[in-house]
Design a protein around this motif. Structure first.
Motif, PDB file in Angstrom:
ATOM      1  N   SER A 193       9.589  11.356  -2.736  1.00 52.10           N
ATOM      2  CA  SER A 193       9.147  12.748  -2.775  1.00 52.10           C
ATOM      3  C   SER A 193       8.086  12.959  -1.717  1.00 52.10           C
ATOM      4  CB  SER A 193       8.583  13.102  -4.155  1.00 52.10           C
ATOM      5  OG  SER A 193       7.461  12.302  -4.456  1.00 52.10           O
ATOM      6  N   GLY A 194       7.864  14.217  -1.379  1.00 50.05           N
ATOM      7  CA  GLY A 194       6.749  14.561  -0.512  1.00 50.05           C
ATOM      8  C   GLY A 194       7.095  15.025   0.883  1.00 50.05           C
ATOM      9  N   GLY A 195       8.368  15.020   1.256  1.00 54.46           N
ATOM     10  CA  GLY A 195       8.703  15.507   2.582  1.00 54.46           C
ATOM     11  C   GLY A 195       8.562  17.012   2.668  1.00 54.46           C
ATOM     12  N   GLY A 196       8.741  17.543   3.868  1.00 52.78           N
ATOM     13  CA  GLY A 196       8.670  18.988   4.046  1.00 52.78           C
ATOM     14  C   GLY A 196       8.379  19.360   5.469  1.00 52.78           C
ATOM     15  N   LEU A 197       7.967  20.609   5.632  1.00 52.86           N
ATOM     16  CA  LEU A 197       7.663  21.160   6.949  1.00 52.86           C
ATOM     17  C   LEU A 197       6.149  21.275   7.102  1.00 52.86           C
ATOM     18  CD1 LEU A 197       8.381  22.715   9.581  1.00 52.86           C
ATOM     19  CD2 LEU A 197       8.483  24.796   8.171  1.00 52.86           C
ATOM     20  N   VAL A 198       5.666  20.817   8.245  1.00 56.15           N
ATOM     21  CA  VAL A 198       4.232  20.881   8.504  1.00 56.15           C
ATOM     22  C   VAL A 198       4.019  21.191   9.985  1.00 56.15           C
ATOM     23  CG1 VAL A 198       4.036  18.404   8.981  1.00 56.15           C
ATOM     24  CG2 VAL A 198       2.045  19.657   8.148  1.00 56.15           C
ATOM     25  N   GLN A 199       2.928  21.829  10.288  1.00 52.07           N
ATOM     26  CA  GLN A 199       2.593  22.095  11.691  1.00 52.07           C
ATOM     27  C   GLN A 199       2.013  20.845  12.332  1.00 52.07           C
ATOM     28  OE1 GLN A 199      -0.042  25.528  11.716  1.00 52.07           O
ATOM     29  NE2 GLN A 199       1.675  26.846  12.281  1.00 52.07           N
ATOM     30  N   ALA A 200       2.181  20.746  13.617  1.00 48.79           N
ATOM     31  CA  ALA A 200       1.603  19.626  14.355  1.00 48.79           C
ATOM     32  C   ALA A 200       0.099  19.558  14.078  1.00 48.79           C
ATOM     33  CB  ALA A 200       1.851  19.789  15.844  1.00 48.79           C
ATOM     34  N   GLY A 201      -0.362  18.336  13.835  1.00 48.06           N
ATOM     35  CA  GLY A 201      -1.761  18.142  13.478  1.00 48.06           C
ATOM     36  C   GLY A 201      -2.009  18.109  11.988  1.00 48.06           C
ATOM     37  N   GLY A 202      -1.003  18.490  11.222  1.00 48.32           N
ATOM     38  CA  GLY A 202      -1.135  18.542   9.775  1.00 48.32           C
ATOM     39  C   GLY A 202      -0.854  17.205   9.117  1.00 48.32           C
ATOM     40  N   SER A 203      -0.848  17.245   7.783  1.00 50.19           N
ATOM     41  CA  SER A 203      -0.677  16.014   6.995  1.00 50.19           C
ATOM     42  C   SER A 203       0.377  16.202   5.915  1.00 50.19           C
ATOM     43  CB  SER A 203      -2.003  15.634   6.320  1.00 50.19           C
ATOM     44  OG  SER A 203      -3.012  15.362   7.262  1.00 50.19           O
ATOM     45  N   LEU A 204       0.990  15.101   5.550  1.00 48.61           N
ATOM     46  CA  LEU A 204       1.903  15.045   4.416  1.00 48.61           C
ATOM     47  C   LEU A 204       1.702  13.703   3.735  1.00 48.61           C
ATOM     48  CD1 LEU A 204       5.350  16.326   5.796  1.00 48.61           C
ATOM     49  CD2 LEU A 204       3.925  17.469   4.085  1.00 48.61           C
ATOM     50  N   ARG A 205       2.029  13.675   2.439  1.00 48.55           N
ATOM     51  CA  ARG A 205       2.002  12.406   1.723  1.00 48.55           C
ATOM     52  C   ARG A 205       3.359  12.171   1.078  1.00 48.55           C
ATOM     53  NH1 ARG A 205      -1.578   9.719  -3.151  1.00 48.55           N
ATOM     54  NH2 ARG A 205      -0.274  10.979  -4.505  1.00 48.55           N
ATOM     55  N   LEU A 206       3.944  11.040   1.393  1.00 50.59           N
ATOM     56  CA  LEU A 206       5.211  10.651   0.788  1.00 50.59           C
ATOM     57  C   LEU A 206       4.960   9.653  -0.333  1.00 50.59           C
ATOM     58  CD1 LEU A 206       7.409  10.025   3.984  1.00 50.59           C
ATOM     59  CD2 LEU A 206       6.962  12.174   2.782  1.00 50.59           C
ATOM     60  N   SER A 207       5.769   9.765  -1.374  1.00 53.02           N
ATOM     61  CA  SER A 207       5.688   8.822  -2.479  1.00 53.02           C
ATOM     62  C   SER A 207       7.052   8.207  -2.720  1.00 53.02           C
ATOM     63  CB  SER A 207       5.237   9.530  -3.764  1.00 53.02           C
ATOM     64  OG  SER A 207       3.972  10.100  -3.617  1.00 53.02           O
ATOM     65  N   CYS A 208       7.045   6.976  -3.155  1.00 56.66           N
ATOM     66  CA  CYS A 208       8.300   6.303  -3.505  1.00 56.66           C
ATOM     67  C   CYS A 208       8.039   5.455  -4.737  1.00 56.66           C
ATOM     68  CB  CYS A 208       8.790   5.441  -2.353  1.00 56.66           C
ATOM     69  SG  CYS A 208      10.256   4.447  -2.766  1.00 56.66           S
ATOM     70  N   ALA A 209       8.769   5.755  -5.789  1.00 56.05           N
ATOM     71  CA  ALA A 209       8.622   5.025  -7.038  1.00 56.05           C
ATOM     72  C   ALA A 209       9.882   4.227  -7.328  1.00 56.05           C
ATOM     73  CB  ALA A 209       8.347   6.001  -8.182  1.00 56.05           C
ATOM     74  N   ALA A 210       9.703   2.970  -7.643  1.00 59.41           N
ATOM     75  CA  ALA A 210      10.828   2.106  -8.002  1.00 59.41           C
ATOM     76  C   ALA A 210      10.948   2.051  -9.515  1.00 59.41           C
ATOM     77  CB  ALA A 210      10.627   0.711  -7.437  1.00 59.41           C
ATOM     78  N   SER A 211      12.126   2.381 -10.005  1.00 57.30           N
ATOM     79  CA  SER A 211      12.349   2.351 -11.452  1.00 57.30           C
ATOM     80  C   SER A 211      13.373   1.283 -11.794  1.00 57.30           C
ATOM     81  CB  SER A 211      12.851   3.710 -11.931  1.00 57.30           C
ATOM     82  OG  SER A 211      14.107   4.011 -11.353  1.00 57.30           O
ATOM     83  N   GLY A 212      13.270   0.777 -13.000  1.00 54.29           N
ATOM     84  CA  GLY A 212      14.181  -0.273 -13.442  1.00 54.29           C
ATOM     85  C   GLY A 212      13.414  -1.239 -14.311  1.00 54.29           C
ATOM     86  N   SER A 213      14.116  -1.879 -15.223  1.00 55.00           N
ATOM     87  CA  SER A 213      13.435  -2.782 -16.152  1.00 55.00           C
ATOM     88  C   SER A 213      13.047  -4.081 -15.457  1.00 55.00           C
ATOM     89  CB  SER A 213      14.345  -3.078 -17.348  1.00 55.00           C
ATOM     90  OG  SER A 213      15.548  -3.678 -16.912  1.00 55.00           O
ATOM     91  N   SER A 214      11.837  -4.512 -15.726  1.00 59.04           N
ATOM     92  CA  SER A 214      11.328  -5.802 -15.223  1.00 59.04           C
ATOM     93  C   SER A 214      11.456  -5.929 -13.715  1.00 59.04           C
ATOM     94  CB  SER A 214      12.063  -6.964 -15.901  1.00 59.04           C
ATOM     95  OG  SER A 214      11.931  -6.887 -17.286  1.00 59.04           O
ATOM     96  N   VAL A 215      11.098  -4.857 -13.015  1.00 55.26           N
ATOM     97  CA  VAL A 215      11.183  -4.887 -11.558  1.00 55.26           C
ATOM     98  C   VAL A 215      10.052  -5.726 -10.997  1.00 55.26           C
ATOM     99  CG1 VAL A 215      11.037  -3.493  -9.484  1.00 55.26           C
ATOM    100  CG2 VAL A 215      12.329  -2.662 -11.442  1.00 55.26           C
ATOM    101  N   SER A 216      10.400  -6.675 -10.138  1.00 53.41           N
ATOM    102  CA  SER A 216       9.403  -7.491  -9.454  1.00 53.41           C
ATOM    103  C   SER A 216       9.561  -7.238  -7.960  1.00 53.41           C
ATOM    104  CB  SER A 216       9.622  -8.976  -9.763  1.00 53.41           C
ATOM    105  OG  SER A 216       8.755  -9.777  -8.971  1.00 53.41           O
ATOM    106  N   ILE A 217       8.601  -6.533  -7.410  1.00 53.91           N
ATOM    107  CA  ILE A 217       8.721  -6.077  -6.028  1.00 53.91           C
ATOM    108  C   ILE A 217       7.961  -6.990  -5.090  1.00 53.91           C
ATOM    109  CG2 ILE A 217       8.269  -4.184  -4.420  1.00 53.91           C
ATOM    110  CD1 ILE A 217       8.432  -2.303  -6.842  1.00 53.91           C
ATOM    111  N   TYR A 218       8.636  -7.471  -4.062  1.00 50.25           N
ATOM    112  CA  TYR A 218       7.956  -8.248  -3.037  1.00 50.25           C
ATOM    113  C   TYR A 218       7.360  -7.318  -1.973  1.00 50.25           C
ATOM    114  CZ  TYR A 218       7.161 -10.954   1.139  1.00 50.25           C
ATOM    115  OH  TYR A 218       6.587 -11.477   2.253  1.00 50.25           O
ATOM    116  N   LYS A 219       8.170  -6.429  -1.465  1.00 44.44           N
ATOM    117  CA  LYS A 219       7.706  -5.585  -0.380  1.00 44.44           C
ATOM    118  C   LYS A 219       8.313  -4.196  -0.519  1.00 44.44           C
ATOM    119  CE  LYS A 219       7.589  -7.430   3.771  1.00 44.44           C
ATOM    120  NZ  LYS A 219       8.011  -7.942   5.096  1.00 44.44           N
ATOM    121  N   MET A 220       7.543  -3.184  -0.172  1.00 50.06           N
ATOM    122  CA  MET A 220       8.050  -1.813  -0.109  1.00 50.06           C
ATOM    123  C   MET A 220       7.565  -1.176   1.169  1.00 50.06           C
ATOM    124  SD  MET A 220       7.698  -0.246  -3.961  1.00 50.06           S
ATOM    125  CE  MET A 220       8.654   1.243  -3.621  1.00 50.06           C
TER     126      MET A 220
END
Length: 119
Positions: A7-34
């Protein structure tokens, strides 16, 4: 089964800011790298930034000093704070995760979120 929800994409003017988020779902997830990759029209998908389980981050040279990648292990979520955006940052941004699985790792991708930067 692991799903990456972006989530978090969109349209922004040059010089502006955005924040993207990424959530991993699933039982007993063991994440090495994202991390986040981006792909502009007619170009290859390229790494923007990633972070491993030791909280070691890796940034593409063009975003260093402008983008900040952070990780919330409790939520299996990474956040990409993008500042001072320019038209060269535009494209589809894809979340990627390397999940520990037995003695190896599995790679998962999100569907992507579009970032548009107007000049």
């Amino acid at each position: 089964q692991v799903q990456l929800v972006e989530s978090g994409g969109g349209l922004v003017q040059a010089g502006g800011s955005l924040r993207l988020s990424c959530a991993a779902s699933g039982s007993s997830v063991s994440i090495y790298k994202m991390g986040w990759y981006r792909q502009a029209p007619g170009k290859r998908r390229e790494l923007v930034a990633d972070i491993d389980s030791h909280v070691s981050t890796n940034y593409q040279a063009t975003v260093m000093g402008r983008f900040i990648l952070s990780r919330d292990n409790d939520k299996n979520t990474v956040y990409l704070q993008m500042n001072s955006l320019n038209p060269g940052d535009a494209g589809f941004y894809y979340c990627e995760a390397d999940i520990n699985w037995g003695l190896g790792r599995l790679e998962y991708w999100g569907r992507g979120t579009q970032v548009t930067v107007s000049s």
